[in-house]
Write a protein that holds these residues in place. Structure first.
Motif, PDB file in Angstrom:
ATOM      1  N   HIS A 366       6.756  11.012   5.849  1.00  0.00           N
ATOM      2  CA  HIS A 366       6.226   9.857   5.133  1.00  0.00           C
ATOM      3  C   HIS A 366       4.804  10.098   4.624  1.00  0.00           C
ATOM      4  N   ILE A 367       4.570   9.646   3.398  1.00  0.00           N
ATOM      5  CA  ILE A 367       3.282   9.805   2.727  1.00  0.00           C
ATOM      6  C   ILE A 367       2.849   8.447   2.202  1.00  0.00           C
ATOM      7  N   SER A 368       1.585   8.125   2.344  1.00  0.00           N
ATOM      8  CA  SER A 368       1.074   6.854   1.858  1.00  0.00           C
ATOM      9  C   SER A 368      -0.290   7.074   1.218  1.00  0.00           C
ATOM     10  N   LEU A 369      -0.477   6.524   0.025  1.00  0.00           N
ATOM     11  CA  LEU A 369      -1.733   6.662  -0.700  1.00  0.00           C
ATOM     12  C   LEU A 369      -2.416   5.303  -0.821  1.00  0.00           C
ATOM     13  N   ILE A 370      -3.640   5.228  -0.311  1.00  0.00           N
ATOM     14  CA  ILE A 370      -4.424   3.995  -0.430  1.00  0.00           C
ATOM     15  C   ILE A 370      -5.286   4.133  -1.676  1.00  0.00           C
ATOM     16  N   VAL A 371      -4.751   3.661  -2.777  1.00  0.00           N
ATOM     17  CA  VAL A 371      -5.407   3.792  -4.066  1.00  0.00           C
ATOM     18  C   VAL A 371      -5.012   2.594  -4.923  1.00  0.00           C
ATOM     19  N   ASP A 372      -5.920   2.108  -5.756  1.00  0.00           N
ATOM     20  CA  ASP A 372      -5.616   0.934  -6.589  1.00  0.00           C
ATOM     21  C   ASP A 372      -5.000  -0.176  -5.736  1.00  0.00           C
ATOM     22  N   VAL A 373      -5.731  -0.598  -4.718  1.00  0.00           N
ATOM     23  CA  VAL A 373      -5.209  -1.551  -3.727  1.00  0.00           C
ATOM     24  C   VAL A 373      -5.182  -2.956  -4.334  1.00  0.00           C
ATOM     25  N   SER A 374      -4.151  -3.218  -5.108  1.00  0.00           N
ATOM     26  CA  SER A 374      -3.984  -4.525  -5.742  1.00  0.00           C
ATOM     27  C   SER A 374      -3.620  -5.564  -4.687  1.00  0.00           C
ATOM     28  N   PRO A 375      -3.905  -6.839  -4.929  1.00  0.00           N
ATOM     29  CA  PRO A 375      -3.612  -7.871  -3.921  1.00  0.00           C
ATOM     30  C   PRO A 375      -2.133  -8.165  -3.764  1.00  0.00           C
ATOM     31  N   ASN A 376      -1.342  -7.830  -4.785  1.00  0.00           N
ATOM     32  CA  ASN A 376       0.086  -8.140  -4.747  1.00  0.00           C
ATOM     33  C   ASN A 376       0.934  -6.886  -4.910  1.00  0.00           C
ATOM     34  N   CYS A 377       2.224  -7.074  -4.762  1.00  0.00           N
ATOM     35  CA  CYS A 377       3.188  -5.982  -4.827  1.00  0.00           C
ATOM     36  C   CYS A 377       3.256  -5.378  -6.232  1.00  0.00           C
ATOM     37  N   ASP A 378       3.666  -4.111  -6.308  1.00  0.00           N
ATOM     38  CA  ASP A 378       3.878  -3.457  -7.596  1.00  0.00           C
ATOM     39  C   ASP A 378       5.082  -4.027  -8.344  1.00  0.00           C
ATOM     40  N   CYS A 379       5.802  -4.930  -7.694  1.00  0.00           N
ATOM     41  CA  CYS A 379       6.926  -5.603  -8.343  1.00  0.00           C
ATOM     42  C   CYS A 379       6.456  -6.608  -9.396  1.00  0.00           C
ATOM     43  N   HIS A 380       5.206  -6.986  -9.338  1.00  0.00           N
ATOM     44  CA  HIS A 380       4.669  -7.936 -10.314  1.00  0.00           C
ATOM     45  C   HIS A 380       4.530  -7.271 -11.683  1.00  0.00           C
ATOM     46  N   PRO A 381       4.729  -8.028 -12.756  1.00  0.00           N
ATOM     47  CA  PRO A 381       4.559  -7.468 -14.103  1.00  0.00           C
ATOM     48  C   PRO A 381       3.096  -7.408 -14.516  1.00  0.00           C
ATOM     49  N   GLU A 382       2.209  -7.455 -13.553  1.00  0.00           N
ATOM     50  CA  GLU A 382       0.776  -7.352 -13.793  1.00  0.00           C
ATOM     51  C   GLU A 382       0.138  -6.831 -12.512  1.00  0.00           C
ATOM     52  N   ASN A 383      -1.083  -6.357 -12.593  1.00  0.00           N
ATOM     53  CA  ASN A 383      -1.805  -5.990 -11.378  1.00  0.00           C
ATOM     54  C   ASN A 383      -3.244  -6.466 -11.495  1.00  0.00           C
ATOM     55  N   ASP A 384      -3.650  -7.223 -10.500  1.00  0.00           N
ATOM     56  CA  ASP A 384      -5.013  -7.741 -10.470  1.00  0.00           C
ATOM     57  C   ASP A 384      -5.971  -6.620 -10.055  1.00  0.00           C
ATOM     58  N   ALA A 385      -7.244  -6.879 -10.165  1.00  0.00           N
ATOM     59  CA  ALA A 385      -8.266  -5.899  -9.779  1.00  0.00           C
ATOM     60  C   ALA A 385      -8.103  -5.515  -8.306  1.00  0.00           C
ATOM     61  N   PRO A 386      -8.374  -4.269  -7.955  1.00  0.00           N
ATOM     62  CA  PRO A 386      -8.255  -3.830  -6.556  1.00  0.00           C
ATOM     63  C   PRO A 386      -9.154  -4.649  -5.633  1.00  0.00           C
ATOM     64  N   ILE A 387      -8.652  -4.940  -4.441  1.00  0.00           N
ATOM     65  CA  ILE A 387      -9.432  -5.696  -3.460  1.00  0.00           C
ATOM     66  C   ILE A 387     -10.256  -4.780  -2.564  1.00  0.00           C
ATOM     67  N   LEU A 388      -9.842  -3.499  -2.496  1.00  0.00           N
ATOM     68  CA  LEU A 388     -10.526  -2.517  -1.645  1.00  0.00           C
ATOM     69  C   LEU A 388     -10.705  -1.220  -2.413  1.00  0.00           C
ATOM     70  N   PRO A 389     -11.644  -0.384  -2.016  1.00  0.00           N
ATOM     71  CA  PRO A 389     -11.855   0.889  -2.713  1.00  0.00           C
ATOM     72  C   PRO A 389     -10.725   1.878  -2.450  1.00  0.00           C
ATOM     73  N   ASN A 390     -10.638   2.902  -3.269  1.00  0.00           N
ATOM     74  CA  ASN A 390      -9.699   3.995  -3.035  1.00  0.00           C
ATOM     75  C   ASN A 390     -10.149   4.760  -1.790  1.00  0.00           C
ATOM     76  N   ILE A 391      -9.238   4.923  -0.838  1.00  0.00           N
ATOM     77  CA  ILE A 391      -9.635   5.493   0.453  1.00  0.00           C
ATOM     78  C   ILE A 391      -9.115   6.903   0.666  1.00  0.00           C
ATOM     79  N   GLY A 392      -7.832   7.131   0.412  1.00  0.00           N
ATOM     80  CA  GLY A 392      -7.331   8.482   0.641  1.00  0.00           C
ATOM     81  C   GLY A 392      -5.829   8.576   0.687  1.00  0.00           C
ATOM     82  N   MET A 393      -5.359   9.784   1.024  1.00  0.00           N
ATOM     83  CA  MET A 393      -3.935  10.092   1.134  1.00  0.00           C
ATOM     84  C   MET A 393      -3.613  10.375   2.599  1.00  0.00           C
ATOM     85  N   PHE A 394      -2.501   9.841   3.077  1.00  0.00           N
ATOM     86  CA  PHE A 394      -2.122   9.930   4.489  1.00  0.00           C
ATOM     87  C   PHE A 394      -0.686  10.455   4.609  1.00  0.00           C
TER      88      PHE A 394
END
Length: 469
Positions: A366-394
């Motif tokens: 399993h791989i997880s990337l903390i990047v472009d941390v939008s407040p809602n799911c990527d299922c939305h037809p839009e993405n709001d501004a990130p709530i947190l900074p880009n942190i890294g790859m895990f």
């Protein structure tokens, strides 16, 4: 950043022991098996606070099974022979899982996709035998209009590593329950292609896991499940010999955050499987808070909303509502919430059980990337501004430890200004939950998911965080 960990020593093993055929279903993903004399103390093997009844001499033996994220001790009666019928006691000791991570700093000549490849290898993906095996890489291709999903370059990096190890990779996801661009395989593929996920760009086929209409699924028993007896999983996902998840870690309007368990459990469910997970609760609409804007109506695929033109208010049609929660994320005025406060918690537990159904019995990574941390799911037809900074790859073999680690580092990060989270914190009525995800979406909740995942044996929440430069 590294969490200390006391490892389990196996220096004093007596002899190798074969796994009993009748117990093989319990011993998936073993890394070592040793037969140990039980008249030695647990402390000799580096294990603290362990109480196992044993006798002096060699009357009892302990079989030591070291699995990813878990250590299992089983006490048998040696004189009666090593068989399941003679099992006397099982004691589970949670061992810290290893979660590897790196930041988004790139040195001259090495791009982030190459750095991701290094991270995967550092985390041990090469230990998986992929030679001539089908490898499912589960990810989210993003909804049309949303641009915060993971870039195809990261998918290509994972595909390249799988090919290097001799595997036959394919990217996959299952169809959605709600309206949008991914509710059937044709629309789903067109969406994936338009968002950059083509065989040419990622280096492998893109296969929709539950078929043309989302009906091509298979029922998979959930070992230890409390809410789901058989999970309905996309057939192509289960046909794969090896399973890899590639997750965009971000916020979520219902489950707090969308991490590895959300990506696997909800994402690998067929349309029927998604309905199965969402079916416990129905939302309610606060008539005073409702503005009659109809934003929620555009998100409902099941005729679960009724608009009163005279009152200019929305209400729930309980007969047709499936409880998917899409309307909650669509409302900008917090007018919609679940009637049953336990509904989200049950959804979390079901997601954990669906995840277990997907990964049990085969190699998984399993791989997880903390990047472009939008407040809602990527299922939305839009993405709001990130709530947190880009942190890294895990990366980790343990999906639960990976989610816990990602959540922990996010909670220690500083919120970004001009974001939904920052706006919430400036509200006069703001109530601090001391949790960035719950502060972003107060009706969301994720802790029950992690707790239940550990309870049913999906993995451990104890981890060692290992940094890679």
């Amino acid at each position: 950043m590294r969490k200390t960990r006391k490892s389990v020593s196996t220096k004093k093993e007596i002899s190798q022991c074969k796994i009993l055929k009748e117990k093989q279903e319990d011993f998936i993903m073993l890394s070592t098996v040793h037969l140990l004399q039980s008249d030695r103390t647990a402390a000799e093997f580096g294990i603290d606070n362990l109480s196992i009844p044993y006798r002096q001499g060699d009357v009892h033996f302990i079989i030591f099974l070291k699995m990813i994220g878990r250590v299992r001790f089983i006490v048998y009666d040696k004189n009666a022979g090593l068989s399941c019928q003679n099992l006397q006691q099982e004691v589970y000791i949670m061992e810290k899982a290893r979660v590897y991570y790196t930041d988004f700093r790139a040195k001259l000549g090495e791009g982030l996709p190459t750095k991701l490849k290094r991270l995967m290898k550092k985390a041990g993906i090469s230990e998986i035998d992929m030679e001539n095996k089908f490898v499912a890489i589960k990810m989210h291709f993003g909804e049309m209009g949303n641009i915060s999903y993971l870039r195809p370059n990261y998918a290509k990096a994972v595909v390249d590593v799988v090919k290097e190890l001799g595997g036959k990779p394919f990217l996959t996801d299952c169809n959605t329950l709600y309206p949008g661009s991914r509710k059937n395989a044709l629309e789903h593929l067109y969406c994936a292609w338009e968002n950059g996920f083509t065989p040419l760009s990622v280096g492998c086929p893109v296969i929709i896991g539950d078929g043309l209409k989302g009906t091509d699924d298979i029922e998979v028993p959930v070992q230890g499940g409390e809410y789901i007896e058989k999970a309905k999983i996309g057939r192509a996902v289960m046909d794969a010999d090896v399973f890899i998840s590639l997750t965009h870690f971000k916020g979520h309007e219902t489950t707090g955050f969308g991490g590895t368990i959300k990506n696997i459990g909800m994402g690998c469910g067929s349309r029927a499987g998604k309905k199965d997970q969402h079916s416990v609760g129905k939302p309610t609409i606060d008539q005073e808070a409702c503005r009659g804007c109809k934003s929620c109506l555009r998100e409902c695929a099941n005729d679960g909303l009724i608009y009163d033109a005279d009152a200019r208010k929305m209400s729930i049609d309980l007969e047709h509502c499936v409880g998917c929660g899409r309307c909650i994320g669509a409302c900008n005025f917090d007018a919609i919430s679940f009637m049953d406060s336990a509904a989200t918690k049950v959804l979390n537990c079901k997601m954990a059980e669906y995840t277990k159904a997907v990964v049990d019995g085969r190699p998984n990574f399993h791989i997880s990337l903390i990047v472009d941390v939008s407040p809602n799911c990527d299922c939305h037809p839009e993405n709001d501004a990130p709530i947190l900074p880009n942190i890294g790859m895990f990366a980790s073999f343990d999906p639960l430890a990976l989610d816990q680690a990602c959540a922990d580092v996010c909670l220690s990060a500083t919120p970004l200004p001009h974001s939904q989270l920052a706006d919430r914190m400036e509200e006069e009525s703001f109530c601090d939950h001391h949790d960035h995800f719950e502060n972003t979406t107060p009706n969301s909740e994720y802790k029950t998911c992690l707790a239940h995942a550990e309870k049913i044996g999906l993995g451990t929440r104890e981890y060692e965080l290992i940094y890679m430069k």
